[in-house]
Design a protein around this motif. Sequence first.
Motif, PDB file in Angstrom:
ATOM      1  N   LEU A 247       0.827  -1.202   0.000  1.00  0.00           N
ATOM      2  CA  LEU A 247       0.000   0.000   0.000  1.00  0.00           C
ATOM      3  C   LEU A 247       0.864   1.256   0.000  1.00  0.00           C
ATOM      4  N   MET A 248       1.894   1.290   0.844  1.00  0.00           N
ATOM      5  CA  MET A 248       2.748   2.472   0.923  1.00  0.00           C
ATOM      6  C   MET A 248       3.575   2.656  -0.348  1.00  0.00           C
ATOM      7  N   GLU A 249       4.082   1.555  -0.909  1.00  0.00           N
ATOM      8  CA  GLU A 249       4.854   1.654  -2.153  1.00  0.00           C
ATOM      9  C   GLU A 249       3.982   2.219  -3.274  1.00  0.00           C
ATOM     10  N   LEU A 250       2.765   1.685  -3.409  1.00  0.00           N
ATOM     11  CA  LEU A 250       1.887   2.105  -4.490  1.00  0.00           C
ATOM     12  C   LEU A 250       1.420   3.545  -4.319  1.00  0.00           C
ATOM     13  N   GLN A 251       1.097   3.931  -3.087  1.00  0.00           N
ATOM     14  CA  GLN A 251       0.699   5.319  -2.871  1.00  0.00           C
ATOM     15  C   GLN A 251       1.872   6.272  -3.080  1.00  0.00           C
ATOM     16  N   SER A 252       3.058   5.853  -2.632  1.00  0.00           N
ATOM     17  CA  SER A 252       4.241   6.700  -2.812  1.00  0.00           C
ATOM     18  C   SER A 252       4.560   6.906  -4.286  1.00  0.00           C
ATOM     19  N   SER A 253       4.202   5.944  -5.118  1.00  0.00           N
ATOM     20  CA  SER A 253       4.522   6.049  -6.546  1.00  0.00           C
ATOM     21  C   SER A 253       3.874   7.276  -7.187  1.00  0.00           C
ATOM     22  N   ARG A 254       2.791   7.781  -6.573  1.00  0.00           N
ATOM     23  CA  ARG A 254       2.077   8.925  -7.151  1.00  0.00           C
ATOM     24  C   ARG A 254       2.556  10.266  -6.614  1.00  0.00           C
ATOM     25  N   ALA A 255       3.507  10.251  -5.690  1.00  0.00           N
ATOM     26  CA  ALA A 255       3.844  11.461  -4.938  1.00  0.00           C
ATOM     27  C   ALA A 255       4.204  12.641  -5.841  1.00  0.00           C
ATOM     28  N   GLN A 256       5.043  12.405  -6.845  1.00  0.00           N
ATOM     29  CA  GLN A 256       5.489  13.514  -7.693  1.00  0.00           C
ATOM     30  C   GLN A 256       4.350  14.127  -8.492  1.00  0.00           C
ATOM     31  N   ALA A 257       3.321  13.338  -8.775  1.00  0.00           N
ATOM     32  CA  ALA A 257       2.201  13.834  -9.577  1.00  0.00           C
ATOM     33  C   ALA A 257       1.093  14.429  -8.722  1.00  0.00           C
ATOM     34  N   ARG A 258       1.193  14.316  -7.401  1.00  0.00           N
ATOM     35  CA  ARG A 258       0.105  14.767  -6.526  1.00  0.00           C
ATOM     36  C   ARG A 258       0.145  16.255  -6.235  1.00  0.00           C
ATOM     37  N   VAL A 259       1.221  16.921  -6.645  1.00  0.00           N
ATOM     38  CA  VAL A 259       1.319  18.376  -6.481  1.00  0.00           C
ATOM     39  C   VAL A 259       1.813  18.982  -7.786  1.00  0.00           C
ATOM     40  N   ASP A 260       1.412  20.226  -8.032  1.00  0.00           N
ATOM     41  CA  ASP A 260       1.900  20.914  -9.231  1.00  0.00           C
ATOM     42  C   ASP A 260       3.177  21.676  -8.903  1.00  0.00           C
ATOM     43  N   LEU A 268      -6.528  12.975  -8.362  1.00  0.00           N
ATOM     44  CA  LEU A 268      -6.140  11.756  -9.058  1.00  0.00           C
ATOM     45  C   LEU A 268      -6.529  11.817 -10.532  1.00  0.00           C
ATOM     46  N   ALA A 269      -7.726  12.319 -10.821  1.00  0.00           N
ATOM     47  CA  ALA A 269      -8.207  12.371 -12.203  1.00  0.00           C
ATOM     48  C   ALA A 269      -7.359  13.286 -13.078  1.00  0.00           C
ATOM     49  N   ASP A 270      -6.675  14.249 -12.460  1.00  0.00           N
ATOM     50  CA  ASP A 270      -5.909  15.233 -13.226  1.00  0.00           C
ATOM     51  C   ASP A 270      -4.410  14.953 -13.220  1.00  0.00           C
ATOM     52  N   GLN A 271      -3.992  13.879 -12.567  1.00  0.00           N
ATOM     53  CA  GLN A 271      -2.554  13.623 -12.450  1.00  0.00           C
ATOM     54  C   GLN A 271      -1.962  13.115 -13.756  1.00  0.00           C
ATOM     55  N   ASP A 272      -0.735  13.517 -14.013  1.00  0.00           N
ATOM     56  CA  ASP A 272       0.027  13.026 -15.160  1.00  0.00           C
ATOM     57  C   ASP A 272       0.628  11.677 -14.774  1.00  0.00           C
ATOM     58  N   ARG A 273       0.033  10.608 -15.263  1.00  0.00           N
ATOM     59  CA  ARG A 273       0.456   9.274 -14.839  1.00  0.00           C
ATOM     60  C   ARG A 273       1.849   8.908 -15.343  1.00  0.00           C
ATOM     61  N   ALA A 274       2.359   9.664 -16.285  1.00  0.00           N
ATOM     62  CA  ALA A 274       3.735   9.436 -16.729  1.00  0.00           C
ATOM     63  C   ALA A 274       4.720   9.786 -15.613  1.00  0.00           C
ATOM     64  N   HIS A 311      -5.541   1.277  -9.509  1.00  0.00           N
ATOM     65  CA  HIS A 311      -5.158   2.589 -10.047  1.00  0.00           C
ATOM     66  C   HIS A 311      -3.817   2.502 -10.768  1.00  0.00           C
ATOM     67  N   ALA A 312      -2.863   1.791 -10.154  1.00  0.00           N
ATOM     68  CA  ALA A 312      -1.505   1.728 -10.706  1.00  0.00           C
ATOM     69  C   ALA A 312      -1.480   1.032 -12.064  1.00  0.00           C
ATOM     70  N   ARG A 313      -2.357   0.051 -12.253  1.00  0.00           N
ATOM     71  CA  ARG A 313      -2.356  -0.707 -13.507  1.00  0.00           C
ATOM     72  C   ARG A 313      -3.068   0.031 -14.644  1.00  0.00           C
ATOM     73  N   ALA A 314      -3.892   1.009 -14.301  1.00  0.00           N
ATOM     74  CA  ALA A 314      -4.678   1.719 -15.314  1.00  0.00           C
ATOM     75  C   ALA A 314      -3.861   2.860 -15.917  1.00  0.00           C
ATOM     76  N   HIS A 315      -3.986   3.032 -17.241  1.00  0.00           N
ATOM     77  CA  HIS A 315      -3.259   4.104 -17.918  1.00  0.00           C
ATOM     78  C   HIS A 315      -3.996   5.444 -17.830  1.00  0.00           C
TER      79      HIS A 315
END
Length: 427
Positions: A247-260, A268-274, A311-315
């Motif tokens: 859970l922590m690894e997967l949530q941490s994976s989004r950290a850079q995209a969670r702020v502008d 989440l809907a507006d994050q750049d998944r790249a 979430h992580a598996r979805a593009h």
Amino acid sequence: MASATHRSIEAVWRIESARIIAGVARLVRDVGLAEELAQDALLAALEHWPVAGVPANPGAWLMTAAKHRALDHLRQARMRALKHQQIGHDLEAQEASIVPDFVDSLDAARADQIGDDLLRLIFTACHPVLSTEARVALTLKLLGGLTTAEIARAFLVTEPTVAQRIVRAKRTLTAARVPFELPPGNALAVRLASVLEVIYLIFNEGYAATAGDDWLRPALCDEALRLGRILAGLASEEPEVHGLVALMELQSSRAQARVDAAGQPVLLADQDRARWDRLLIRRGLHALQRAEALGGALGPYALQAAIAACHARAHSVQETDWAQIAALYDALAQVAPSPVVELNRAVAVSMAFGPAAGLEILDTLAEQPALQQYQYLPAARGDLLARLGRHDEARRQFERAAALARNARERAFLLERARAQGGPGGQ
């Protein structure tokens, strides 16, 4: 040179302090005393290393110095109390195992012992006899290697408050005669739940700060992840440990995209998944597989990790399996029912079956006492009302959420969402 040496000492201490305290605590059976003796070794390093240089194995040097001080303390205590001869034999046996450079090569048995010591320290610092705040502070101090000032800054409380929590925690452990050992039998599961709760509380405070000017506090996420990984290595047969790490690894994976770029939250809907960290995603999915491979029904952390994995598996948001996420929240509501889980389930249902279906669930939560001051309830209502075109109602909900938010970034974000609905002060 002295400055570089001091930086080296700080770095070594941050990495090694938990192992040193754990090793000493096994000898003296007192966490507070163990920390004091470890600190004495640190002071010795601050005195000697600037002159003699940093040793080849600095962690071993500190461990040896701390254990010598522990044995001196035990010897003096024995002499004062005139203990019987067996204690003398025990001390001699312990002392014989320590030589000046004893950690130059650790065999497997000694490595296992160190692992056991760390596990004992984790379970002791997170003992339920302590308040949640005390457990968090003591864990960050003993196992995270954070200073009192760093903990105070992280949780936006005064340094004396943190210091008092830590002192009281150590006194409580001593007064309650909490043994420095792994809990026996059925008590292990109860204590493990406390340990996981503390680690996840630390992570959550870093992932979405409850107050202050910063939305994220990466240092706390990093410390929680480090503790979780250590625990997963020491308690490898416990599925919920791997579930929490996943859970922590997967949530941490989004950290850079969670702020502008300005540090403002990004939905989440507006994050750049790249920008999501693929390495952390792979690590998280692997940890989830380990939890599942151990068999049995998934626990609360593993279920949340499974949701994060969707979430992580979805593009994209559109490609996300929202029906599966809603089903996972149904399962989570069965094993760990709470108003917050129901709120999150409502959001998932809204994405899978439409905003009206989600709003119907949220309406049942309006009178829940636990959610009266919880800004995410009106924020979620505002989002669903906006999707239904009920913009005036949505604006009022976002304004209410902003009034409840203690984090400055979050408050500004919610007010901006309110203005986007039009009406008074809006477009």
